[in-house]
Design an enzyme around this catalytic site. Structure first.
Site, PDB file in Angstrom:
ATOM      1  N   ASP A   1       0.845  -1.186   0.000  1.00  0.00           N
ATOM      2  CA  ASP A   1       0.000   0.000   0.000  1.00  0.00           C
ATOM      3  C   ASP A   1       0.886   1.243   0.000  1.00  0.00           C
ATOM      4  O   ASP A   1       1.860   1.315   0.747  1.00  0.00           O
ATOM      5  CB  ASP A   1      -0.915  -0.019   1.231  1.00  0.00           C
ATOM      6  CG  ASP A   1      -2.051   0.965   1.129  1.00  0.00           C
ATOM      7  OD1 ASP A   1      -1.771   2.184   1.026  1.00  0.00           O
ATOM      8  OD2 ASP A   1      -3.213   0.536   1.161  1.00  0.00           O
TER       9      ASP A   1
ATOM     10  N   ASN B   1     -13.700  -3.184   1.727  1.00  0.00           N
ATOM     11  CA  ASN B   1     -14.835  -2.271   1.855  1.00  0.00           C
ATOM     12  C   ASN B   1     -15.633  -2.229   0.554  1.00  0.00           C
ATOM     13  O   ASN B   1     -15.054  -2.232  -0.527  1.00  0.00           O
ATOM     14  CB  ASN B   1     -14.330  -0.851   2.178  1.00  0.00           C
ATOM     15  CG  ASN B   1     -13.537  -0.792   3.457  1.00  0.00           C
ATOM     16  OD1 ASN B   1     -13.853  -1.466   4.424  1.00  0.00           O
ATOM     17  ND2 ASN B   1     -12.491   0.012   3.468  1.00  0.00           N
TER      18      ASN B   1
ATOM     19  N   GLN C   1     -14.991   2.687   1.298  1.00  0.00           N
ATOM     20  CA  GLN C   1     -14.286   2.465   0.037  1.00  0.00           C
ATOM     21  C   GLN C   1     -13.990   3.806  -0.615  1.00  0.00           C
ATOM     22  O   GLN C   1     -14.886   4.650  -0.761  1.00  0.00           O
ATOM     23  CB  GLN C   1     -15.121   1.596  -0.906  1.00  0.00           C
ATOM     24  CG  GLN C   1     -14.391   1.199  -2.172  1.00  0.00           C
ATOM     25  CD  GLN C   1     -15.206   0.270  -3.072  1.00  0.00           C
ATOM     26  OE1 GLN C   1     -16.385   0.054  -2.868  1.00  0.00           O
ATOM     27  NE2 GLN C   1     -14.544  -0.274  -4.082  1.00  0.00           N
TER      28      GLN C   1
ATOM     29  N   HIS D   1     -10.542  -4.290  -3.846  1.00  0.00           N
ATOM     30  CA  HIS D   1      -9.214  -4.583  -3.327  1.00  0.00           C
ATOM     31  C   HIS D   1      -9.349  -5.057  -1.889  1.00  0.00           C
ATOM     32  O   HIS D   1     -10.287  -4.696  -1.190  1.00  0.00           O
ATOM     33  CB  HIS D   1      -8.275  -3.376  -3.428  1.00  0.00           C
ATOM     34  CG  HIS D   1      -8.780  -2.121  -2.812  1.00  0.00           C
ATOM     35  ND1 HIS D   1      -9.817  -1.372  -3.348  1.00  0.00           N
ATOM     36  CD2 HIS D   1      -8.393  -1.470  -1.690  1.00  0.00           C
ATOM     37  CE1 HIS D   1     -10.030  -0.320  -2.586  1.00  0.00           C
ATOM     38  NE2 HIS D   1      -9.187  -0.362  -1.561  1.00  0.00           N
TER      39      HIS D   1
ATOM     40  N   HIS E   1      -7.290  -5.400   1.709  1.00  0.00           N
ATOM     41  CA  HIS E   1      -6.134  -4.963   2.497  1.00  0.00           C
ATOM     42  C   HIS E   1      -5.642  -6.097   3.388  1.00  0.00           C
ATOM     43  O   HIS E   1      -6.441  -6.809   3.999  1.00  0.00           O
ATOM     44  CB  HIS E   1      -6.529  -3.790   3.410  1.00  0.00           C
ATOM     45  CG  HIS E   1      -6.817  -2.536   2.689  1.00  0.00           C
ATOM     46  ND1 HIS E   1      -5.866  -1.565   2.477  1.00  0.00           N
ATOM     47  CD2 HIS E   1      -7.956  -2.066   2.123  1.00  0.00           C
ATOM     48  CE1 HIS E   1      -6.405  -0.553   1.818  1.00  0.00           C
ATOM     49  NE2 HIS E   1      -7.680  -0.838   1.592  1.00  0.00           N
TER      50      HIS E   1
END
Length: 141
Positions: free
Chosen positions: A35, A91, A98, A104, A106
């Site tokens: 990230d 999310n 989101q 995606h 995490h």
């Protein structure tokens, strides 16, 4: 698997190699990158190479692979940094937090007392039986 790429989506570009990343894993359908604004050292995100705004748009065959990749990469992050826990977070929609509308997942390494706040106020489930029946009525294949 069929792949749809949105030319205007930053995560499509990251997942498909159009923008350089710090990648920790890649296969034909997914790329896992660090990230760019991590919550913790080793924080990574799993990106499908096909565009889907959220879980509900993701083809089932992609959804079936995500937890295997989360397990594989989460284990490697743990072996590298010996964290105490791992949030696997995804999310759906702005109301859920989101901010980029390409699905995606995490992988956030956690240490005891790290002050990362991923919590919610716990309520009560007084009508659990009724709620369960209402949701079951809308289950589809």
């Amino acid at each position: 698997m069929n792949k749809h790429i949105d030319d205007n989506c930053i995560f499509c570009k990251l997942a498909n190699g159009q923008i350089p990343t710090n990648s920790i894993y890649e296969d034909d359908d997914f790329k896992v990158i660090l990230d760019a604004a991590p919550a913790a050292k080793g924080h990574a995100i799993i990106l499908p190479k096909t565009h889907a705004a959220n879980l509900f748009e993701l083809p089932d065959e992609y959804g079936e692979k995500i937890f295997a990749i989360a397990k594989k990469c989460g284990k490697a992050i743990k072996e590298t940094y010996d964290y105490d826990g791992l949030n696997v977070l995804q999310n759906n929609g702005e109301a859920a937090g989101q901010t980029v509308f390409h699905l995606h997942v995490h992988l956030i390494p956690r240490m005891k007392d790290d002050n990362i706040d991923i919590k919610w106020a716990q309520g009560e489930c007084a009508d659990g039986e009724k709620i369960a029946e209402e949701i079951k009525a809308n289950l589809t294949d």
